[in-house]
Structure formats: structure tokens, C-alpha cells
Design a protein around this motif. Sequence first.
Motif: not given
Length: 302
Positions: A182-196
Motif C-alpha cells: 500500500e505504501d509503494g514498497g516492494l515485498a515477497n520477491r520471487r521468480v515469476w518465470a525462468r528462461f533456463g
Amino acid sequence: MSEHQPPRRDMTVVLDGLSFLECPRWRAGRLWVSDFYTNRVLAADGRGHTEVMAEVPGQPSGLGFLPDGRALIVSMRDRRILVRDAAGHLSEHADLSGEVPSLLNDMVVDERGRAYVGNFGFDLMGGEALRPTTITRVDPDGTVRPVADELSFPNGMVILPGGVLVVAETFAARLTAYDIREDGGLANRRVWARFGESPRTTDIATLLSRLQAGPDGLCADAEDAVWVADALHARLVRVREGGEIADEIPTPTDVFACMLGGPDGRTLFACAAPSFAEHERRAAREAQLLAFRVDVPHAGLP
């Protein structure tokens, strides 16, 4: 035709004779795009009319729009964000020169006017070794804050419906996602798609020869899939979360960015050129804006 080769799509050349196009954005019936080495932001209506929207001596890159309609423009070399008013005048929106180590890159602007901006992290054109770098958030009042780090050349970015930011890490051959708080910060980093797998090296020449994909510019569609310009293998790929490639369009030369637009949101625009190296592109006028028809319309931001 091989069963593994994607079918050919009809292709239209929308613009040609330009230096190096990046960061296309569909806005109010026109496609805005940055032309790096002519230092211009252009808008094309697809019917033969092109207007110069801004001249940016510091080299334009990422584009976005504030809620009131004013355009934000990345000025790469002096590491500033410019704002264009309704009369076409440019002024400084934010100065990132003290916050980032290298040239600014792509940018996505959310519905509140918060801009998420990537940077190179190292001297790509000068042949330096790869170094991880950051994403910086620029708030509507021009306040600058780092919001993510340890990224391998953050490039194109999209915001999916529901507030998920997806960024291309070009030299890690993956798309990485964050939840936008809500405050514009980024959370919960993860790989969304990997190309090798990404080779374990910081040498750019080695990376370029071994990467299975070089994800560059991105756009999203109404099924939460993401179109990716593969800057290393002359193709556009439509990928779903988890890495499934749902569609692929081969292109006649390399492609570096893409955007869904047109009246129904089903025209996929692509920025194409024979290479990305500055010494090859600065004086050349071989870049093209291409267009293909696809089935699923645009969604998300940009």
C-alpha cells in the motif's frame, strides 16, 4: 514447417529509418516510443503521422504517465526523470544521480503516479563486468527511494492487475515479481518465470553467448500473461507465471521492447534493430517499429 517452429504472423512496419527504439507505450490512440540516438520521444498514430513529443539531450528511455496525463520521461545519461506538461514543456521531476550507480533504464508508472525505475548497474557499452543493481521508486512529489536490490540488469517492467510488479532481469534470463505494498514498497520477491539457467559469470560476452533468452521490454495481457522481447534471439514470447511459453513470434531482426495497443488492444508493437551496441546503432538509421496481431488484449500497466 517443423512442428516446433511457431507459425508466421502477418507483420506491419509502422516506423522505420530510426536509430534505436525502446519503451513503447500506447496512449490515447497513439504509440509513444523513445528513439535513443536521435534524443527524441515520438508518437505515431499508425496511419503515417508521427509527432515529436519531446527532445531529451540526456537520451530518452522509459516512459509513463501521471494520473493527470502528464508524461514522465527517463533521461538516461544525466539520471533524471523529466515531466512533460500539456504544452510540451519539459522540467525536472526527480534527480536520481546521487541514488543510482549508472545509466537509468526502463520505467513503469502505477495508477497513483509512483514510478519504478531501473538502472544498468555497470558500464554495459564500456565492457565492464556485470554488477547487481537496484530499482528506485520516484513518488509523485519527486521523492526518491530505493525499493529493491541485487537485480541483474533490471529492464522492462509491468504491473499486473492486483498490484504485482514483474521486472525482466536480462542477464539472469528470468522475470522476477514483487507485491506492491500500500505504501509503494516492494515485498515477497520471487521468480515469476525462468528462461533456463544463467551462466555463473560476470563477463558480458560469455553471458550473451550462453543465455537461452535475454528478456528485455515487457507488456501484459488480459489473461495475466506477459509478452517478452527476447533481445538475444529475435523473437517475442508470451509467457505465463511459472515459465510456460504460450506463444512465440519470430522477428526479422532482434527485438528489444514490446507493447500491446491499437483500438482493441490486440496489436503487439515491437521495437526492432539489428543489434543493441551503441557504436553500431548511434550513426545508423535501421531501427523499425513493427506490429503483429494477437488474440488477447492489453491489460495492466504500462
